[in-house]
Write a protein that holds these residues in place. Structure first.
Motif, PDB file in Angstrom:
ATOM      1  N   UNK A  84       0.840  -1.196   0.000  1.00 38.93           N
ATOM      2  CA  UNK A  84       0.000   0.000   0.000  1.00 38.93           C
ATOM      3  C   UNK A  84       0.877   1.249   0.000  1.00 38.93           C
ATOM      4  N   UNK A  85       1.963   1.205   0.754  1.00 33.12           N
ATOM      5  CA  UNK A  85       2.881   2.339   0.809  1.00 33.12           C
ATOM      6  C   UNK A  85       3.500   2.617  -0.555  1.00 33.12           C
ATOM      7  N   UNK A  86       3.886   1.563  -1.274  1.00 27.69           N
ATOM      8  CA  UNK A  86       4.494   1.732  -2.599  1.00 27.69           C
ATOM      9  C   UNK A  86       3.484   2.314  -3.586  1.00 27.69           C
ATOM     10  N   UNK A  87       2.239   1.839  -3.503  1.00 29.25           N
ATOM     11  CA  UNK A  87       1.196   2.386  -4.376  1.00 29.25           C
ATOM     12  C   UNK A  87       0.971   3.855  -4.054  1.00 29.25           C
ATOM     13  N   UNK A  88       0.910   4.174  -2.760  1.00 30.66           N
ATOM     14  CA  UNK A  88       0.732   5.565  -2.352  1.00 30.66           C
ATOM     15  C   UNK A  88       1.863   6.450  -2.839  1.00 30.66           C
ATOM     16  N   UNK A  89       3.079   5.934  -2.816  1.00 34.20           N
ATOM     17  CA  UNK A  89       4.232   6.700  -3.288  1.00 34.20           C
ATOM     18  C   UNK A  89       4.114   7.002  -4.777  1.00 34.20           C
ATOM     19  N   UNK A  90       3.666   5.993  -5.549  1.00 33.21           N
ATOM     20  CA  UNK A  90       3.451   6.200  -6.988  1.00 33.21           C
ATOM     21  C   UNK A  90       2.392   7.263  -7.230  1.00 33.21           C
ATOM     22  N   UNK A  91       1.310   7.188  -6.476  1.00 32.20           N
ATOM     23  CA  UNK A  91       0.229   8.167  -6.620  1.00 32.20           C
ATOM     24  C   UNK A  91       0.710   9.582  -6.283  1.00 32.20           C
ATOM     25  N   UNK A  93       3.856  10.668  -6.464  1.00 28.32           N
ATOM     26  CA  UNK A  93       4.804  11.092  -7.501  1.00 28.32           C
ATOM     27  C   UNK A  93       4.089  11.586  -8.752  1.00 28.32           C
ATOM     28  N   UNK A  94       2.920  10.996  -9.042  1.00 26.63           N
ATOM     29  CA  UNK A  94       2.168  11.365 -10.243  1.00 26.63           C
ATOM     30  C   UNK A  94       1.177  12.500  -9.994  1.00 26.63           C
ATOM     31  N   UNK A  95       1.159  13.044  -8.775  1.00 26.05           N
ATOM     32  CA  UNK A  95       0.277  14.160  -8.476  1.00 26.05           C
ATOM     33  C   UNK A  95      -1.162  13.773  -8.244  1.00 26.05           C
ATOM     34  N   UNK A  96      -1.404  12.481  -8.018  1.00 25.92           N
ATOM     35  CA  UNK A  96      -2.775  12.025  -7.762  1.00 25.92           C
ATOM     36  C   UNK A  96      -3.183  12.402  -6.344  1.00 25.92           C
ATOM     37  N   UNK A  97      -2.312  12.151  -5.365  1.00 27.73           N
ATOM     38  CA  UNK A  97      -2.559  12.525  -3.976  1.00 27.73           C
ATOM     39  C   UNK A  97      -1.463  13.486  -3.528  1.00 27.73           C
ATOM     40  N   UNK A  98      -1.756  14.242  -2.477  1.00 28.48           N
ATOM     41  CA  UNK A  98      -0.796  15.243  -2.007  1.00 28.48           C
ATOM     42  C   UNK A  98       0.404  14.610  -1.310  1.00 28.48           C
ATOM     43  N   UNK A  99       0.209  13.442  -0.720  1.00 35.73           N
ATOM     44  CA  UNK A  99       1.290  12.773   0.002  1.00 35.73           C
ATOM     45  C   UNK A  99       1.007  11.283   0.098  1.00 35.73           C
ATOM     46  N   UNK A 100       2.065  10.503   0.242  1.00 31.53           N
ATOM     47  CA  UNK A 100       1.906   9.060   0.431  1.00 31.53           C
ATOM     48  C   UNK A 100       1.073   8.769   1.662  1.00 31.53           C
ATOM     49  N   UNK A 101       1.292   9.550   2.716  1.00 28.29           N
ATOM     50  CA  UNK A 101       0.590   9.355   3.987  1.00 28.29           C
ATOM     51  C   UNK A 101      -0.912   9.527   3.816  1.00 28.29           C
ATOM     52  N   UNK A 102      -1.327  10.456   2.954  1.00 34.42           N
ATOM     53  CA  UNK A 102      -2.764  10.684   2.740  1.00 34.42           C
ATOM     54  C   UNK A 102      -3.433   9.420   2.228  1.00 34.42           C
ATOM     55  N   UNK A 103      -2.760   8.690   1.317  1.00 37.66           N
ATOM     56  CA  UNK A 103      -3.318   7.446   0.780  1.00 37.66           C
ATOM     57  C   UNK A 103      -3.294   6.336   1.825  1.00 37.66           C
ATOM     58  N   UNK A 104      -2.183   6.228   2.543  1.00 44.60           N
ATOM     59  CA  UNK A 104      -2.048   5.175   3.551  1.00 44.60           C
ATOM     60  C   UNK A 104      -3.101   5.330   4.648  1.00 44.60           C
ATOM     61  N   UNK A 105      -3.270   6.561   5.116  1.00 40.68           N
ATOM     62  CA  UNK A 105      -4.241   6.813   6.190  1.00 40.68           C
ATOM     63  C   UNK A 105      -5.661   6.500   5.733  1.00 40.68           C
ATOM     64  N   UNK A 106      -5.989   6.855   4.494  1.00 39.60           N
ATOM     65  CA  UNK A 106      -7.331   6.597   3.977  1.00 39.60           C
ATOM     66  C   UNK A 106      -7.573   5.103   3.786  1.00 39.60           C
ATOM     67  N   UNK A 107      -6.504   4.354   3.460  1.00 42.87           N
ATOM     68  CA  UNK A 107      -6.642   2.923   3.208  1.00 42.87           C
ATOM     69  C   UNK A 107      -6.610   2.089   4.480  1.00 42.87           C
ATOM     70  N   UNK A 108      -6.167   2.678   5.577  1.00 47.14           N
ATOM     71  CA  UNK A 108      -6.014   1.934   6.824  1.00 47.14           C
ATOM     72  C   UNK A 108      -7.352   1.358   7.287  1.00 47.14           C
ATOM     73  N   UNK A 109      -7.337   0.079   7.560  1.00 50.00           N
ATOM     74  CA  UNK A 109      -8.542  -0.589   8.051  1.00 50.00           C
ATOM     75  C   UNK A 109      -9.471  -1.065   6.950  1.00 50.00           C
ATOM     76  N   UNK A 110      -9.171  -0.748   5.684  1.00 47.86           N
ATOM     77  CA  UNK A 110     -10.005  -1.189   4.557  1.00 47.86           C
ATOM     78  C   UNK A 110      -9.346  -2.400   3.913  1.00 47.86           C
ATOM     79  N   UNK A 111      -9.880  -3.563   4.169  1.00 45.12           N
ATOM     80  CA  UNK A 111      -9.259  -4.796   3.676  1.00 45.12           C
ATOM     81  C   UNK A 111      -9.296  -4.911   2.156  1.00 45.12           C
TER      82      UNK A 111
END
Length: 399
Positions: A84-91, A93-111
């Motif tokens: 999930x962290x690697x996917x967030x980093x890609x997102x 880098x491509x300007x999809x999300x403001x930070x890797x942490x934003x994606x990780x936090x949103x995905x936390x707890x979602x199986x």
């Protein structure tokens, strides 16, 4: 007089100037106010611009996040085994999300996030972490996926309703057309398949020679195996075919080619051709027996293979049954008139069909017919027994 001068000297400069030249003093004062107001205006303008540019970014604790669903389009790739962290980093880098942490936090707890498959995803720029998680897991996000099934052919096929069913090359071309990406036309994909250097496309060395001798539009037949392929939107025809053929070459090696051809009396390419006929003529449980029928017919004293699938191949018909006029039509794929194998594979053979061609089931059968509605075949040693099975098959409605 000295007392007056001393008192005047101690006054502030602005007071002395106002007394000596009141009009000049007022002009200077107005200029100061204009300068001050201009400075304030510049500060407000620059500050406002900064605030406007960052208006979609929200500071959440120790990380930044965009707000909203995002705009525009961007294609990202998820590699096999990525976290999930690697996917967030890609997102990020491509300007999809403001930070890797934003994606990780949103995905936390979602199986569901663990179910993201490798491949290409169509995302938007400046999405919130929550919006990015929801979108990447939606069916609409996955793009460029092409499934090649066993028995499929390179060329489009004639459909029973008079239309056409897209072949492998057309499907690959269509997969490049996503969003605003520049598409590869079906015509261009066919052109590259027919003219590009086979080695540069990743064709195995053992197949380069015989494939080079084939009719140009048939030379990649059988060399794109059944699988699910991820095609990058906007990729060139050369890159698409190179990725697909190279992956298929790996699968051919996993199925035993070329080593498994040793001792069979066939070249690796001939085994691939046999496997394609096996794939086209029956269902999985009968593959080994069908391969044995082909071997028994090729063995001296040789018989013609008489396979309907090879008759229909150059006619771009998917049906197994043939018409008398087609069986009488001369051509390299007419195994009713010619002895031996056709010059190329006739479809995409799966690994189980390839293994069946390498190691046919032991038996003395020389005939088979689809004799049950589920596709099961009946095998016979003699023509007389074969005719009995044909009548039984008709009675069952098998064909």
């Amino acid at each position: 007089m000295s007392d007056d001068l001393g008192l005047f000297t101690d006054e502030p400069t602005d007071v002395r100037r106002r007394r000596s030249d009141p009009e000049a003093f007022r002009r200077r004062k107005r200029r100061r106010w204009v300068t001050a107001l201009a400075a304030v205006f510049v500060v407000v303008l620059v500050g406002g611009g900064v605030l406007y540019g960052a208006s979609q970014i929200v500071q959440l604790g120790a990380y930044e996040d965009f707000s909203g669903e995002g705009t525009g389009q961007v294609v990202i790739r998820v590699e096999s085994g990525e976290t999930v962290s690697a996917i967030g980093s890609t997102l990020a880098d491509q300007g999809v999300v403001a930070s890797t942490k934003a994606f990780i936090e949103a995905a936390e707890g979602d199986r569901r996030i663990n179910g993201i498959q490798p491949g290409f995803y169509l995302m938007r720029k400046e999405m919130s972490g929550e919006a990015a998680v929801e979108h990447i897991m939606s069916p609409d996000a996955k793009v460029g996926r092409v499934e090649v099934r066993g028995g499929m052919r390179l060329e489009d096929q004639l459909a029973p309703d008079g239309g056409t069913t897209p072949g492998v090359l057309t499907r690959l071309a269509e997969a490049t057309c996503v969003g605003t990406a520049e598409c590869v036309s079906s015509e261009r994909m066919h052109e590259v398949a027919a003219t590009a250097d086979l080695r540069s496309l990743g064709v195995p060395e053992w197949a380069v020679g015989p494939a080079s001798e084939a009719e140009p539009r048939r030379r990649l037949e059988g060399l794109i195996l059944p699988a699910v392929y991820d095609v990058k939107p906007g990729a060139s025809a050369e890159d698409v075919l190179r990725d697909v053929v190279t992956r298929s070459a790996t699968m051919l090696q996993a199925a035993g080619l070329p080593q498994a051809a040793e001792g069979t009396g066939h070249t690796p390419y001939e085994l691939l051709t046999i496997a394609s006929i096996v794939q086209s003529e029956g269902i999985g449980k009968d593959f080994g027996k069908i391969a044995r029928v082909i071997e028994n017919r090729l063995a001296p004293p040789a018989m013609r293979l008489g396979m309907d699938s090879t008759i229909n191949y150059p006619l771009d018909k998917p049906a197994l049954l043939t018409k008398p006029e087609d069986r009488d039509r001369p051509g390299p794929y007419n195994t009713y008139l010619n002895y031996g194998l056709p010059p190329t594979p006739i479809s995409a053979p799966g690994q189980d069909a390839i293994i069946a061609a390498e190691k046919p089931t032991e038996g003395s059968w020389k005939f088979f017919v689809k004799c049950y509605p589920d596709g099961t075949s009946c095998f016979a040693d003699t023509y007389e027994q074969h005719q009995v099975y044909i009548e039984e098959a008709r009675a069952r409605g098998a064909f």
